[in-house]
Design a protein around this motif. Structure first.
Motif, short mmCIF file in Angstrom:
data_model
loop_
_atom_site.label_atom_id
_atom_site.label_comp_id
_atom_site.label_asym_id
_atom_site.label_seq_id
_atom_site.Cartn_x
_atom_site.Cartn_y
_atom_site.Cartn_z
N LYS A 77 -6.71 3.40 -8.42
CA LYS A 77 -6.22 4.94 -8.33
C LYS A 77 -5.14 4.56 -7.20
O LYS A 77 -3.82 5.20 -7.81
CB LYS A 77 -6.98 5.99 -7.89
CG LYS A 77 -8.17 6.34 -8.64
CD LYS A 77 -9.33 7.32 -8.35
CE LYS A 77 -10.53 8.43 -9.30
NZ LYS A 77 -11.17 9.04 -8.41
N VAL A 78 -4.76 3.98 -7.19
CA VAL A 78 -4.36 3.72 -5.45
C VAL A 78 -3.36 3.19 -5.95
O VAL A 78 -2.12 3.09 -6.08
CB VAL A 78 -4.99 2.96 -4.04
CG1 VAL A 78 -3.64 2.20 -3.59
CG2 VAL A 78 -6.37 3.91 -3.58
N LEU A 79 -4.02 2.15 -6.68
CA LEU A 79 -2.50 1.20 -7.65
C LEU A 79 -1.40 2.39 -8.54
O LEU A 79 -0.49 1.52 -7.80
CB LEU A 79 -2.46 0.01 -8.35
CG LEU A 79 -1.89 -0.70 -8.85
CD1 LEU A 79 -1.69 -1.76 -7.85
CD2 LEU A 79 -3.44 -2.15 -9.89
N GLU A 80 -1.93 3.08 -9.79
CA GLU A 80 -1.37 3.69 -10.08
C GLU A 80 -0.65 4.63 -9.30
O GLU A 80 0.14 4.85 -9.94
CB GLU A 80 -2.30 4.41 -10.93
CG GLU A 80 -2.98 3.36 -12.38
CD GLU A 80 -3.97 4.51 -12.45
OE1 GLU A 80 -4.77 5.63 -12.57
OE2 GLU A 80 -4.24 3.87 -14.13
N GLN A 81 -0.94 5.06 -8.21
CA GLN A 81 0.09 6.22 -7.35
C GLN A 81 0.98 5.56 -6.43
O GLN A 81 1.72 6.88 -5.89
CB GLN A 81 -1.23 7.50 -6.65
CG GLN A 81 -2.15 7.94 -7.83
CD GLN A 81 -3.08 8.87 -6.75
OE1 GLN A 81 -3.46 8.54 -5.11
NE2 GLN A 81 -4.44 9.03 -7.64
N GLY A 83 1.12 2.05 -5.45
CA GLY A 83 1.75 0.84 -6.27
C GLY A 83 1.15 -0.47 -5.46
O GLY A 83 0.06 -0.31 -4.19
N LEU A 84 1.84 -1.81 -5.20
CA LEU A 84 1.03 -2.86 -4.45
C LEU A 84 1.29 -2.73 -2.85
O LEU A 84 0.18 -2.66 -2.18
CB LEU A 84 2.17 -4.02 -4.97
CG LEU A 84 1.83 -4.65 -6.04
CD1 LEU A 84 1.89 -6.40 -6.34
CD2 LEU A 84 -0.30 -4.60 -6.29
N SER A 85 2.90 -2.44 -2.30
CA SER A 85 2.26 -1.41 -0.82
C SER A 85 1.04 -0.49 -0.83
O SER A 85 0.67 -0.59 0.36
CB SER A 85 3.89 -0.66 -0.84
OG SER A 85 3.67 0.26 -1.27
N GLY A 86 0.71 -0.20 -1.78
CA GLY A 86 -0.40 0.99 -1.44
C GLY A 86 -1.75 0.46 -1.46
O GLY A 86 -2.26 0.40 -0.50
N VAL A 87 -1.88 -0.87 -2.09
CA VAL A 87 -3.02 -1.55 -2.30
C VAL A 87 -3.24 -2.46 -1.09
O VAL A 87 -3.73 -2.11 -0.17
CB VAL A 87 -3.01 -2.66 -3.45
CG1 VAL A 87 -4.51 -3.54 -3.53
CG2 VAL A 87 -3.15 -1.50 -4.89
N LYS A 88 -2.26 -2.72 -0.28
CA LYS A 88 -2.44 -3.79 0.62
C LYS A 88 -3.24 -2.62 1.19
O LYS A 88 -3.81 -3.36 2.22
CB LYS A 88 -0.89 -3.87 1.02
CG LYS A 88 -1.09 -5.10 1.80
CD LYS A 88 0.17 -5.46 2.68
CE LYS A 88 0.40 -6.97 3.40
NZ LYS A 88 1.73 -7.49 3.68
N ARG A 89 -1.67 -1.51 1.92
CA ARG A 89 -2.40 -0.70 3.28
C ARG A 89 -3.56 0.42 2.34
O ARG A 89 -4.93 0.36 4.00
CB ARG A 89 -0.97 0.48 2.52
CG ARG A 89 -1.20 1.85 4.26
CD ARG A 89 -0.17 2.68 4.08
NE ARG A 89 0.38 3.53 2.43
CZ ARG A 89 0.96 3.11 1.87
NH1 ARG A 89 2.27 1.39 2.85
NH2 ARG A 89 1.55 3.92 1.16
N TYR A 90 -4.24 0.39 1.71
CA TYR A 90 -5.55 0.43 1.41
C TYR A 90 -6.80 -0.19 1.42
O TYR A 90 -7.65 0.33 2.43
CB TYR A 90 -6.07 1.25 -0.23
CG TYR A 90 -7.51 1.09 -0.58
CD1 TYR A 90 -7.86 2.61 -0.22
CD2 TYR A 90 -8.03 0.81 -1.76
CE1 TYR A 90 -9.41 3.22 -0.81
CE2 TYR A 90 -9.07 0.92 -1.81
CZ TYR A 90 -9.62 1.52 -0.70
OH TYR A 90 -10.83 2.93 -1.59
N LEU A 91 -6.62 -1.10 0.90
CA LEU A 91 -7.47 -2.85 1.95
C LEU A 91 -7.36 -2.62 3.25
O LEU A 91 -8.59 -3.19 4.09
CB LEU A 91 -7.47 -4.06 1.32
CG LEU A 91 -7.18 -3.73 -0.48
CD1 LEU A 91 -6.61 -4.90 -1.04
CD2 LEU A 91 -8.85 -3.80 -1.04
N ARG A 92 -6.25 -2.72 4.01
CA ARG A 92 -6.37 -2.59 5.10
C ARG A 92 -7.22 -1.85 5.88
O ARG A 92 -8.02 -2.15 6.78
CB ARG A 92 -4.83 -2.43 5.97
CG ARG A 92 -4.24 -4.23 5.65
CD ARG A 92 -3.42 -4.37 6.75
NE ARG A 92 -2.24 -5.33 6.57
CZ ARG A 92 -0.97 -5.58 6.42
NH1 ARG A 92 -0.02 -5.30 6.68
NH2 ARG A 92 -0.86 -6.40 6.19
N SER A 93 -6.93 -0.96 5.68
CA SER A 93 -7.84 0.17 5.91
C SER A 93 -9.64 0.09 5.66
O SER A 93 -10.18 1.04 6.40
CB SER A 93 -7.49 2.09 5.26
OG SER A 93 -8.30 2.06 3.94
#
Length: 99
Positions: A77-81, A83-93
Motif C-alpha cells: 500500500k505504501v509503495l502504491e501511494q 513510491g520508493l521514498s515512501g517505502v524507505k520512510r515507512y521501513l524506518r518508522s
C-alpha cells in the motif's frame, strides 16, 4: 512433536498472526502471545509472523516472540501511494530500536 517439527522444517516457520484474510489490522494480545509460545516450544526453526503487521507497536509486541516480522500488504500500500521514498520512510518508522 518438537522432534517432528524440527526434522520436517527448514528456513523458517510462517505463523499467521490471526485467522482471516491478509491486509486487515491484527489485534495482538494474549492469544497471539500464547500461540507463538507454543510454536517456539515445539520447533527450533526460526519463526516468522505475518498477517496484519502494520506499525512500530506491532513490531514491539512481536519482539522476543518471533524471529521475523513479515509486512506484506501494508508495505505494498505504501509503495502504491508514496513510491520508493515512501517505502524507505515507512521501513524506518518500523524500527523498534532508537538509533
Amino acid at each position: 512433536m518438537r522432534r517432528y517439527l524440527s526434522g520436517e522444517t527448514g528456513g523458517f516457520i510462517y505463523c499467521a498472526a490471526r485467522k482471516g484474510v491478509t491486509g486487515a489490522k491484527t489485534s495482538f494480545g494474549k492469544e497471539t502471545d500464547n500461540f507463538l509460545t507454543r510454536v517456539r516450544n515445539f520447533a527450533k526453526t526460526p519463526t516468522a509472523v505475518g498477517f496484519g503487521i502494520q506499525n512500530r507497536e506491532d513490531i514491539r509486541f512481536l519482539q522476543g516472540k518471533c524471529d521475523i516480522a513479515i509486512i506484506g500488504t501494508q508495505l505494498l500500500k505504501v509503495l502504491e501511494q508514496e513510491g520508493l521514498s515512501g517505502v524507505k520512510r515507512y521501513l524506518r518508522s518500523l524500527s523498534a530500536f532508537k538509533r
